[in-house]
Design a protein around this motif. Structure first.
Motif, PDB file in Angstrom:
ATOM      1  N   LEU A   1      33.541  16.970  50.432  1.00 46.09           N
ATOM      2  CA  LEU A   1      33.035  17.971  49.487  1.00 46.09           C
ATOM      3  C   LEU A   1      33.354  19.364  50.024  1.00 46.09           C
ATOM      4  N   GLY A   2      33.935  20.193  49.174  1.00 47.91           N
ATOM      5  CA  GLY A   2      34.272  21.557  49.585  1.00 47.91           C
ATOM      6  C   GLY A   2      33.760  22.582  48.603  1.00 47.91           C
ATOM      7  N   GLY A   3      33.586  23.791  49.092  1.00 45.90           N
ATOM      8  CA  GLY A   3      33.130  24.892  48.247  1.00 45.90           C
ATOM      9  C   GLY A   3      34.136  26.019  48.218  1.00 45.90           C
ATOM     10  N   ILE A   4      33.632  27.227  48.042  1.00 42.95           N
ATOM     11  CA  ILE A   4      34.516  28.382  47.924  1.00 42.95           C
ATOM     12  C   ILE A   4      34.156  29.421  48.983  1.00 42.95           C
ATOM     13  N   GLY A   5      35.164  29.878  49.697  1.00 45.28           N
ATOM     14  CA  GLY A   5      34.974  30.885  50.726  1.00 45.28           C
ATOM     15  C   GLY A   5      35.198  32.283  50.164  1.00 45.28           C
ATOM     16  N   ILE A   6      34.317  33.196  50.502  1.00 49.64           N
ATOM     17  CA  ILE A   6      34.437  34.593  50.083  1.00 49.64           C
ATOM     18  C   ILE A   6      34.830  35.408  51.322  1.00 49.64           C
ATOM     19  N   PRO A   7      35.954  36.105  51.296  1.00 50.05           N
ATOM     20  CA  PRO A   7      36.392  36.814  52.501  1.00 50.05           C
ATOM     21  C   PRO A   7      35.532  38.029  52.829  1.00 50.05           C
ATOM     22  N   VAL A   8      35.281  38.214  54.109  1.00 47.98           N
ATOM     23  CA  VAL A   8      34.643  39.419  54.631  1.00 47.98           C
ATOM     24  C   VAL A   8      35.597  39.963  55.692  1.00 47.98           C
ATOM     25  N   PHE A   9      36.091  41.171  55.483  1.00 51.69           N
ATOM     26  CA  PHE A   9      37.135  41.713  56.340  1.00 51.69           C
ATOM     27  C   PHE A   9      36.571  42.612  57.437  1.00 51.69           C
ATOM     28  N   GLU A  10      37.048  42.389  58.657  1.00 55.47           N
ATOM     29  CA  GLU A  10      36.702  43.306  59.736  1.00 55.47           C
ATOM     30  C   GLU A  10      37.442  44.630  59.552  1.00 55.47           C
ATOM     31  N   GLY A  11      38.654  44.564  59.066  1.00 56.66           N
ATOM     32  CA  GLY A  11      39.444  45.759  58.808  1.00 56.66           C
ATOM     33  C   GLY A  11      39.649  45.956  57.323  1.00 56.66           C
ATOM     34  N   THR A  12      40.730  46.624  56.971  1.00 56.09           N
ATOM     35  CA  THR A  12      41.069  46.873  55.572  1.00 56.09           C
ATOM     36  C   THR A  12      41.805  45.678  54.982  1.00 56.09           C
ATOM     37  N   LYS A  13      41.443  45.314  53.779  1.00 53.68           N
ATOM     38  CA  LYS A  13      42.097  44.187  53.110  1.00 53.68           C
ATOM     39  C   LYS A  13      43.559  44.526  52.827  1.00 53.68           C
ATOM     40  N   PRO A  14      44.520  43.728  53.302  1.00 51.19           N
ATOM     41  CA  PRO A  14      45.939  43.981  53.024  1.00 51.19           C
ATOM     42  C   PRO A  14      46.254  43.771  51.544  1.00 51.19           C
ATOM     43  N   GLU A  15      47.215  44.481  51.053  1.00 56.10           N
ATOM     44  CA  GLU A  15      47.570  44.374  49.625  1.00 56.10           C
ATOM     45  C   GLU A  15      48.123  43.007  49.274  1.00 56.10           C
ATOM     46  N   TRP A  16      48.649  42.308  50.273  1.00 56.96           N
ATOM     47  CA  TRP A  16      49.230  40.992  50.015  1.00 56.96           C
ATOM     48  C   TRP A  16      48.206  39.853  50.121  1.00 56.96           C
ATOM     49  N   PHE A  17      46.975  40.150  50.494  1.00 59.73           N
ATOM     50  CA  PHE A  17      46.024  39.104  50.876  1.00 59.73           C
ATOM     51  C   PHE A  17      45.752  38.108  49.750  1.00 59.73           C
ATOM     52  N   ASP A  18      45.484  38.571  48.548  1.00 60.82           N
ATOM     53  CA  ASP A  18      45.092  37.668  47.456  1.00 60.82           C
ATOM     54  C   ASP A  18      46.143  36.594  47.202  1.00 60.82           C
ATOM     55  N   LYS A  19      47.399  36.962  47.370  1.00 58.59           N
ATOM     56  CA  LYS A  19      48.487  36.019  47.104  1.00 58.59           C
ATOM     57  C   LYS A  19      48.492  34.875  48.115  1.00 58.59           C
ATOM     58  N   PHE A  20      48.029  35.148  49.323  1.00 56.73           N
ATOM     59  CA  PHE A  20      48.085  34.155  50.393  1.00 56.73           C
ATOM     60  C   PHE A  20      46.701  33.742  50.893  1.00 56.73           C
ATOM     61  N   GLN A  21      45.674  33.964  50.095  1.00 52.71           N
ATOM     62  CA  GLN A  21      44.311  33.776  50.578  1.00 52.71           C
ATOM     63  C   GLN A  21      43.976  32.339  50.969  1.00 52.71           C
ATOM     64  N   LEU A  22      44.613  31.358  50.356  1.00 54.50           N
ATOM     65  CA  LEU A  22      44.302  29.978  50.700  1.00 54.50           C
ATOM     66  C   LEU A  22      44.669  29.650  52.144  1.00 54.50           C
ATOM     67  N   TYR A  23      45.632  30.381  52.711  1.00 55.55           N
ATOM     68  CA  TYR A  23      45.963  30.179  54.121  1.00 55.55           C
ATOM     69  C   TYR A  23      44.781  30.553  55.006  1.00 55.55           C
TER      70      TYR A  23
END
Length: 321
Positions: free
Chosen positions: A122-144
Motif C-alpha cells: 500500500l502506498g500513498g502520496i509524498g508532498i515535497p518539502v525543500f531545504e533550498g529553492t525548488k528547481p524549475e525542472w523538479f515537477d517533471k522528474f518528481q517521481l525520482y
C-alpha cells in the motif's frame, strides 16, 4: 503474528534528518487498540544515527516500543530485510529517514490493509518539502524523488502501474512470507551510491505471490529533500541508477505482469529484447554485479513465461560478450 504495525526506519548517516521524522511518528493519532512499534535499523552509519534516534524518542515519553538494530551489510534492501526479521506485527511500514507522516497515516493505512487481506503493498502520496529553492525542472522528474501522484487512478494498480515507491510503503506480512527464498537483484540505496529499484523489485515479488498493489491519495506524508539532492548532477545520477535497476528487473517485471494479466508477445519481441539489453549491458558494464549472468537469467525466465525457445549461448558468442 499479532495484528499491528511495525514501523521500520532504515538509516545511513541520518542524524540530521531523524529528529523531524521521529517527531511526526510521536504525533500519530491512532486507536489505542492498534499495537505498533518503531524499529531503527542502522545501516553502517558513522554519525551516531542510532544515538540521535534514541535520544529524540525519549523526549516524547511514550510507551510505544522503540528498538535499535544494526545491519552491517551496506544496502537499503539488506536494512529492510533486517527490520522485517526483527519486527513482530502483521503490517510493515517503511518510513524513510526523511518522511514526515501525517497524523492519521498509521491509522488509515492499517484500516485499508485490514479491510482487504489481498492487498500486499500500500502506498500513498509524498508532498515535497525543500531545504533550498525548488528547481524549475523538479515537477517533471518528481517521481525520482518519491513524491507526487503515483497513478491517475486510486485503488488497485496491480495491472496498470505494478509498483509504488518505497517511501511510506506499507506491506502485508503474508505477501512476503516467502521473501527469504528470493534472491534480490538490486541492493537499493547503498552508502553514497544512488543504486535503486528495491521498491520495484519488492512489488514485483508481491504480485507473484498473488497479492495486489494498492494506491491511496489520502495516505499523505511530507518528503524532506535536502539541498544537495536538488542539483542537476544528483538527478542525472539517480536517473542512471534507475535505468540500471529497470534493466536488472526486466525479467521479474514480466513474471509479475504475467501473474496479474495475460502476457501476449510475439516471438520476434524476444530477439529485439536480447539486442537492446546487450546494448544496455555495454553501457552499464560493472565489476560490482555479474550483469551478464543476471541478463541470461532474465532471458530464461521470460522464455518460460512466453514458452519460447532461444539459443542464449549462441547469441552471447555472436555479440562477443
Amino acid at each position: 503474528m499479532d495484528s499491528g504495525i511495525s514501523v521500520i526506519i532504515c538509516c545511513y548517516n541520518s542524524a540530521s534528518r531523524l529528529p523531524q521524522t521521529i517527531a511526526h511518528l510521536a504525533k500519530q493519532s491512532i486507536n489505542s487498540d492498534i499495537k505498533w512499534e518503531i524499529i531503527i535499523v542502522d545501516n553502517a552509519s558513522t554519525d551516531d544515527s542510532a544515538g540521535v534516534a534514541a535520544k529524540e524518542w525519549k523526549k516524547y515519553d511514550t510507551c510505544i516500543p522503540f528498538t535499535i538494530h544494526t545491519e552491517n551489510r551496506p544496502g537499503l534492501n539488506f536494512a529492510r530485510q533486517k527490520g522485517i526479521s526483527v519486527s513482530k506485527y502483521s503490517y510493515l511500514l517503511f518510513c524513510d529517514d526523511d518522511n514526515w507522516l501525517n497524523e492519521d497515516y498509521l491509522a488509515r493505512g492499517y484500516n485499508i490493509l485490514a479491510a482487504d487481506a489481498k492487498i500486499g503493498a500500500l502506498g500513498g502520496i509524498g508532498i515535497p518539502v525543500f531545504e533550498g529553492t525548488k528547481p524549475e525542472w523538479f515537477d517533471k522528474f518528481q517521481l525520482y524523488y518519491a513524491v507526487g501522484r503515483q497513478s491517475e487512478l486510486q485503488g488497485d494498480v496491480s495491472r496498470s502501474k505494478s509498483w509504488i515507491y518505497g517511501a511510506g510503503m506499507m506491506i502485508n506480512r503474508e505477501a512476503i512470507k516467502n521473501l527469504d527464498k528470493h534472491r534480490f537483484l538490486t541492493t537499493d540505496r547503498k552508502g553514497k551510491s544512488l543504486s535503486s529499484g528495491g521498491d520495484m523489485e519488492l512489488c514485483f515479488f508481491i504480485l507473484t505471490q498473488d497479492f495486489s498493489i494498492w494506491y491511496d491519495e489520502e495516505l499523505i506524508f511530507k518528503h524532506f529533500i535536502e539541498i544537495g539532492r536538488l542539483e542537476m548532477n544528483y538527478l542525472k545520477r539517480m536517473m542512471m541508477a534507475g535505468a540500471k535497476a529497470a534493466y536488472l528487473l526486466d525479467g521479474l517485471r514480466f513474471i509479475a505482469q504475467g501473474a496479474v494479466k495475460p502476457v501476449r508477445i510475439k516471438r520476434n519481441w524476444i530477439v529485439r529484447f536480447v539486442i537492446d539489453n546487450i546494448k544496455v549491458y555495454k553501457v552499464f558494464r560493472s565489476n560490482e554485479l555479474p550483469l551478464h549472468f543476471q541478463l541470461k537469467l532474465h532471458f530464461v525466465r521470460i522464455s518460460r513465461i512466453l514458452k519460447l525457445n532461444f539459443d542464449y549461448d549462441r547469441s552471447f558468442k555472436l555479440y562477443k560478450w
